[in-house]
Design a protein around this motif. Structure first.
Motif, PDB file in Angstrom:
ATOM      1  N   LEU A 114      -1.801   0.383   6.193  1.00 36.03           N
ATOM      2  CA  LEU A 114      -3.099  -0.292   6.310  1.00 36.03           C
ATOM      3  C   LEU A 114      -2.955  -1.767   5.955  1.00 36.03           C
ATOM      4  N   ASN A 115      -3.587  -2.611   6.728  1.00 35.64           N
ATOM      5  CA  ASN A 115      -3.573  -4.047   6.419  1.00 35.64           C
ATOM      6  C   ASN A 115      -4.458  -4.351   5.209  1.00 35.64           C
ATOM      7  N   ASP A 116      -4.137  -5.402   4.509  1.00 36.42           N
ATOM      8  CA  ASP A 116      -5.028  -5.955   3.477  1.00 36.42           C
ATOM      9  C   ASP A 116      -4.803  -7.462   3.463  1.00 36.42           C
ATOM     10  N   THR A 143      -1.443  -8.540   0.058  1.00 36.83           N
ATOM     11  CA  THR A 143      -0.014  -8.235  -0.085  1.00 36.83           C
ATOM     12  C   THR A 143       0.810  -9.184   0.780  1.00 36.83           C
ATOM     13  N   ARG A 177       3.515 -10.701   3.239  1.00 35.58           N
ATOM     14  CA  ARG A 177       4.219 -10.106   4.381  1.00 35.58           C
ATOM     15  C   ARG A 177       5.632  -9.666   4.001  1.00 35.58           C
ATOM     16  N   VAL A 231       5.705  -6.359   2.181  1.00 35.29           N
ATOM     17  CA  VAL A 231       5.464  -5.219   3.078  1.00 35.29           C
ATOM     18  C   VAL A 231       6.762  -4.851   3.803  1.00 35.29           C
ATOM     19  N   MET A 279       4.975  -4.284  10.303  1.00 34.55           N
ATOM     20  CA  MET A 279       4.121  -5.084   9.420  1.00 34.55           C
ATOM     21  C   MET A 279       3.168  -5.951  10.247  1.00 34.55           C
ATOM     22  N   ALA A 284       0.311  -3.934  11.904  1.00 26.02           N
ATOM     23  CA  ALA A 284      -0.773  -3.635  10.953  1.00 26.02           C
ATOM     24  C   ALA A 284      -1.556  -4.906  10.628  1.00 26.02           C
ATOM     25  N   HIS A 285      -0.861  -6.020  10.485  1.00 29.90           N
ATOM     26  CA  HIS A 285      -1.507  -7.296  10.166  1.00 29.90           C
ATOM     27  C   HIS A 285      -2.504  -7.688  11.255  1.00 29.90           C
ATOM     28  N   LEU A 324      -1.586  -2.925  -1.347  1.00 27.89           N
ATOM     29  CA  LEU A 324      -0.983  -2.289  -0.162  1.00 27.89           C
ATOM     30  C   LEU A 324      -1.143  -0.768  -0.203  1.00 27.89           C
TER      31      LEU A 324
END
Ligand code: NFA
Length: 103
Positions: free
Chosen positions: A29-31, A34, A36, A39, A58, A61-62, A95
């Motif tokens: 899941l993106n947030d 966190t 890059r 991740v 990554m 999701a981003h 994350l």
């Protein structure tokens, strides 16, 4: 003396059916917090991804909010998602990895 016990010959047409275990997706899941690079590091460490694969997952999701990381049996999926989420929590990052059954 008792008669010998002779095992019954398995009946034909009744072979036990073997079913594949249900598979579970691990989802990243993106947030907004966190980093890059962190991740990518977690994806490489917990999911044995190359730098390239990890970077692509990554970024997906981003950009899209979520990305399927991989599929495993339920136990393995839950363990890996939990360990990956814990690595982030230990550094104070939000994350999150979740699991969901396929189909
Ligand atoms: N969106 C995060 C950032 O811009 C990076 C990130 C990607 C976080 C994928 C979680 C999952 N730093």
């Amino acid at each position: 003396v008792p008669p010998p016990v002779v095992p019954a010959r398995p009946r034909t047409g009744t072979a036990a059916k073997v079913e594949r275990p249900r598979l579970y997706k691990v989802i990243l899941l993106n947030d907004d917090f966190t980093p890059r690079d962190f991740v990518v590091r977690v994806l490489k460490a917990e999911f044995r991804m190359s730098e390239d694969q990890a970077h692509r997952v990554m970024m997906t999701a981003h950009r899209r909010g979520v990305c399927v990381v991989a599929v495993f049996t339920r136990d393995v999926a839950e363990t890996k998602a939990g360990r990956a989420t814990d690595l982030a929590r230990a550094k104070g990052y939000p994350l999150m990895f979740t699991t969901e059954p396929e189909e």
